[in-house]
Design a protein around this motif. Structure first.
Motif: not given
Ligand SMILES: Cc1cc2nc3c(=O)[nH]c(=O)nc-3n(C[C@H](O)[C@H](O)[C@H](O)COP(=O)(O)O)c2cc1C
Ligand code: SF4
Length: 413
Positions: A305, A307, A385
């Motif tokens: 988290n 980002s 995506i």
């Molecule tokens: C488009 C999209 C696809 C995702 N695909 C996966 C996935 O394949 N496996 C997973 O564990 N989390 C997946 N997530 C969650 C992210 O890996 C991550 O845990 C979440 O976005 C929080 O991190 P961030 O704040 O850096 O985005 C996905 C999130 C998004 C937005």
């Protein structure tokens, strides 16, 4: 040490070494071909991450069979996929042999899409309709996971993430809500046995001490009976089971854990903090610390988290933009011993070259994720995506989809 020294310092994971502290999260992009193999779009995305000098990259959720997919164009890992996956890994390693590459193995369970897969649940949530998973069926799923691990190994991956988060099968079995009377339900000792047995069987089958094994875990799913709660009908946080789980998996050879939270089909803003509640991200750093405090020093914890913190323009109050920007805040959490690496999810879409730009002192050129969640909308709509803000190709897909299907009312995966 300043932030740059911390984030660019190497770290050992098992017998392997990560060149820096940047971990690129599994990000499902629904751009595989009909057989579940990588396409040109998949190649382009991962090539950028390898060029960008990430310490470790996770391949997005790859389905262990064609019956366990949440998304139609999801990657798959079955014997027929071995050759294309081998070519894929080889091409990426040629770009940057230092970046570690793990595969996130998944079975979607009750999130499998019945239009092309089999939706099964250990105990359906009140708002879900699915078939009950039988013990015989689970025996086959064990076989499929073990086979998929061997394929990942043979394809040249550096390890696997045995997915236990976000409401997919692994986390459904672990949660207190799974109080059904069966081999892997009811008391914690039975629920945890699924993950324990799986780790033991995978370790035995792969039998390579250089092959990494770990899991992404939703420390708290955020709804009554979810993982990390005090019982099947309360949402109250209780760390007893998450701590026991990671310690038990560590005993069985886990070298790293990716901390996460929530279950995106239910508590999406908890899994990925958005603009309306950026402070949800603070919970993640709390959860990462819980794991860090309870594991051996050599077991690597990867926090999630990050980002939302971007360059400090993040709507978080009571902190200066300098203190709350992703790079400084991430480095501070590592320095304080709350996490060992920082995971980038949406930010890895916005700028897959971030570690390289940072190393070269080109911070001003970094494209920061705005947390608009347009990429999430593409996922929900089962389109290819990527970042719609910085990449016109994906912006056009989103525009066309909205024109054809109207605007999206509810945001969950
Ligand atoms: C488009 C999209 C696809 C995702 N695909 C996966 C996935 O394949 N496996 C997973 O564990 N989390 C997946 N997530 C969650 C992210 O890996 C991550 O845990 C979440 O976005 C929080 O991190 P961030 O704040 O850096 O985005 C996905 C999130 C998004 C937005
Ligand atoms: S579409 Fe929005 S949320 Fe997704 S990566 Fe791009 S800026 Fe971030």
């Amino acid at each position: 040490m300043d932030a740059k020294q911390i984030l660019l310092s190497p770290i050992k994971i098992g017998t392997r070494e990560c060149q820096n502290r940047f971990f690129m999260q599994a990000m499902e992009c629904t751009d595989a071909d009909a057989d579940g193999n990588p396409t040109d779009l998949t190649y382009t995305r991962y090539e950028k991450l390898f060029k960008g000098e990430a310490g470790m990259v996770s391949l997005e959720a790859i389905s262990i069979t064609d019956r366990s997919r949440a998304r139609l164009n999801q990657l798959m890992i079955m014997p027929k996929n071995l050759k294309p996956l081998t070519t894929f890994v080889k091409r990426l390693k040629e770009i940057n042999p230092k970046t570690l590459f793990i595969f996130q193995l998944t079975h979607s369970g009750e999130l499998s899409n019945p239009e092309f897969s089999r939706r099964v649940s250990v105990k359906p949530l009140p708002t879900y309709v699915s078939d009950i998973l039988t013990e015989e069926e689970l025996d086959q799923i064990f076989e499929d996971f073990v086979l998929a691990s061997k394929i990942a190994h043979d394809a040249g991956a550096d390890g696997i993430d045995m997915k236990l988060c976000h409401g997919y099968l692994g986390s459904q079995i672990l949660r207190p809500y799974n109080d059904r009377k069966w081999k892997y339900g009811g008391p914690w000792e039975k629920r945890r046995q699924f993950a324990f047995d799986l780790y033991e069987r995978i370790q035995k089958a792969v039998n390579d001490r250089n092959f990494l094994i770990g899991s992404k875990i939703s420390v708290w799913e955020g709804f009554p009976g979810g993982f990390g709660t005090a019982g099947p009908d309360t949402p109250v946080i209780d760390y007893t089971e998450p701590i026991d789980l990671v310690k038990g998996l560590e005993e069985r050879g886990a070298q790293y854990f990716i901390q996460s939270a929530g279950s995106p089909s239910i508590t999406v803003s908890l899994t990925q903090a958005d603009r309306s509640a950026p402070y949800f991200a603070y919970l993640h750093q709390t959860f990462a610390k819980v794991l860090r405090d309870n594991l051996k020093p050599e077991t690597v914890v990867i926090g999630s988290n990050y980002s939302i913190f971007r360059d400090g323009r993040n709507r978080l109050c009571a902190v200066t933009p300098e203190d709350s920007c992703l790079l400084n805040y991430g480095a501070k959490n590592i320095a304080m011993g709350f996490t060992d690496m920082i995971g980038l999810g949406r930010q890895s879409f916005a700028d897959p070259l971030l570690p390289l730009k940072y190393r070269e002192g080109r911070e001003k050129e970094i494209n920061w994720c705005t947390a608009c969640d347009d990429c999430l909308e593409l996922l929900i709509r089962q389109q290819p995506i990527g970042c719609c803000v910085y990449n016109k190709f994906y912006r056009d897909i989103l525009r066309r989809t909205r024109e054809e299907k109207g605007s999206l009312k509810v945001k969950h995966t």
